[in-house]
Design a protein around this motif. Sequence first.
Motif, short mmCIF file in Angstrom:
data_model
loop_
_atom_site.label_atom_id
_atom_site.label_comp_id
_atom_site.label_asym_id
_atom_site.label_seq_id
_atom_site.Cartn_x
_atom_site.Cartn_y
_atom_site.Cartn_z
N UNK A 114 0.90 11.44 6.55
CA UNK A 114 0.78 10.99 7.94
C UNK A 114 1.01 9.48 8.04
N UNK A 115 0.43 8.72 7.08
CA UNK A 115 0.59 7.26 7.09
C UNK A 115 2.06 6.87 6.88
N UNK A 116 2.73 7.56 5.96
CA UNK A 116 4.15 7.26 5.71
C UNK A 116 5.00 7.60 6.92
N UNK A 117 4.68 8.71 7.57
CA UNK A 117 5.44 9.11 8.76
C UNK A 117 5.25 8.08 9.87
N UNK A 118 4.02 7.61 10.04
CA UNK A 118 3.76 6.58 11.05
C UNK A 118 4.51 5.30 10.72
N UNK A 119 4.54 4.93 9.43
CA UNK A 119 5.27 3.73 9.02
C UNK A 119 6.75 3.86 9.33
N UNK A 120 7.29 5.07 9.12
CA UNK A 120 8.70 5.29 9.43
C UNK A 120 8.95 5.16 10.93
N UNK B 137 -5.67 17.94 -1.14
CA UNK B 137 -4.79 18.35 -0.04
C UNK B 137 -4.97 17.44 1.17
N UNK B 138 -6.22 17.10 1.48
CA UNK B 138 -6.49 16.22 2.62
C UNK B 138 -5.93 14.82 2.38
N UNK B 139 -6.08 14.34 1.14
CA UNK B 139 -5.56 13.00 0.82
C UNK B 139 -4.04 12.98 0.92
N UNK B 140 -3.39 14.02 0.39
CA UNK B 140 -1.93 14.08 0.47
C UNK B 140 -1.47 14.13 1.91
N UNK B 141 -2.21 14.88 2.74
CA UNK B 141 -1.85 14.97 4.16
C UNK B 141 -1.99 13.62 4.85
N UNK B 142 -3.06 12.88 4.51
CA UNK B 142 -3.26 11.56 5.10
C UNK B 142 -2.16 10.59 4.67
N UNK B 143 -1.80 10.64 3.39
CA UNK B 143 -0.72 9.77 2.89
C UNK B 143 0.59 10.09 3.60
N UNK C 289 0.82 -1.21 0.00
CA UNK C 289 0.00 0.00 0.00
C UNK C 289 0.85 1.25 0.00
N UNK C 290 1.90 1.26 0.82
CA UNK C 290 2.77 2.43 0.90
C UNK C 290 3.51 2.64 -0.40
N UNK C 291 3.98 1.54 -1.00
CA UNK C 291 4.69 1.64 -2.27
C UNK C 291 3.76 2.20 -3.34
N UNK C 292 2.51 1.73 -3.34
CA UNK C 292 1.55 2.21 -4.32
C UNK C 292 1.28 3.69 -4.15
N UNK C 293 1.16 4.12 -2.89
CA UNK C 293 0.94 5.54 -2.61
C UNK C 293 2.09 6.38 -3.14
N UNK C 294 3.32 5.93 -2.81
CA UNK C 294 4.50 6.68 -3.25
C UNK C 294 4.59 6.72 -4.77
N UNK C 295 4.34 5.58 -5.42
CA UNK C 295 4.42 5.53 -6.87
C UNK C 295 3.41 6.48 -7.51
N UNK C 296 2.19 6.47 -6.97
CA UNK C 296 1.14 7.33 -7.52
C UNK C 296 1.47 8.80 -7.33
N UNK C 297 1.88 9.16 -6.10
CA UNK C 297 2.16 10.57 -5.83
C UNK C 297 3.40 11.04 -6.57
N UNK C 298 4.40 10.17 -6.70
CA UNK C 298 5.60 10.53 -7.44
C UNK C 298 5.26 10.80 -8.89
N UNK C 299 4.37 9.98 -9.44
CA UNK C 299 4.00 10.15 -10.85
C UNK C 299 3.28 11.45 -11.08
#
Length: 359
Positions: free
Chosen positions: A59-65, A51-57, A8-18
């Motif tokens: 937050x999720x990545x920060x928690x994963x870290x 903006x809200x979705x990006x903030x949630x993503x 899920x995290x990889x998919x989020x990063x790939x999508x946002x990076x694109x």
Amino acid sequence: MPPRRSAGLIAVVATLTSLLPGSAVAQRAPAEVQTVVAADPVNLTELRREAEKAAKDLEAATKALEQRRTQIRNSEKELSAKLRELQVAERAFAQVRQPLSDLVGILYQQPSGGDLAGFLSGESNADTLRAMAGLTQIVAERDRILEDSSRLQLERERLAGEAQELRAGNLLAEAQMGAEIGTLRARSQKIVQSLTKALVKLGVKIDKKGRPAAGCDPTRATSMSEFPNGLIPQAYLCPLQQSGNQLRGDAALAFISLNEAYKRQFGKPMCVTDSYRSLAEQQSVYYRRPGLAAVPGRSNHGLGLAVDLCGGVERFRSAEFNWLEANGKKYGWIHPKWAYVSPFEPWHWEYDPEIGSLL
């Protein structure tokens, strides 16, 4: 080995990076995919949602870290415990080996060979046999100690290898996750910048640096629960197009969108007499308008979620009131049930965060 990142995290990063202009991912994506991810939001509601979705993503990545860092600390504690166990084993081994070393030293220090002299000269007696038995035992103990030494050495090498692999994996994983968070943060900042530009174009007052208040960032709305009713800092409030009025970020963006639709319908902006009220302002209104204002500290005005309107909306069943009643909910704004009857306040409208979050 480096830990696996969640799909899920990889998919989020790939999508946002694109989504970032000029990214290698976007350049390599098929044309039909690029069309989808490159489509920019066209109104404040979509910008707010992005903006809200990006903030949630983020937050999720920060928690994963943080979770990964916790795992790293735990694994390093386990490794330290293993190394301490190895040290204890080596000390115990040294204690077992010392008497044998002393005995061998004494044996070889005897110039005549001791009881083994008879064996060396070809003679045999009881002392010689006892000496032979002792020597056999010494050799056996020596072999056992050498075997234990080899085992401990292998164990030491294995633990050292695990330590090196663990530290290398941890550094790599943290660097990768840090890069992902950087990408997510850049994406979030880009969306907020787009939102800021849109607000400026719509006439929202700007500060000395040419930016709307930081409170216009809808992601800050989640922090509002930290502040008591009527005591929200200015930095968390977003100005409206109507001079002197402000609301919390998500409510303000929704109201500005609603105001634009209202202007298209009636050719003029909505008239606002009141919006956010500080605690002091609530107390003033309460004493000036008894029975028509909430108890200070309990008003939705103090949460930055309510407005009082004029310009026709304040007249029940006017064209303006009916239009707002029919269309306000599309933007998260409603006329609460109590305002229809007790007290009767056709001018009072409120933003419902639950409805707004679904838009």
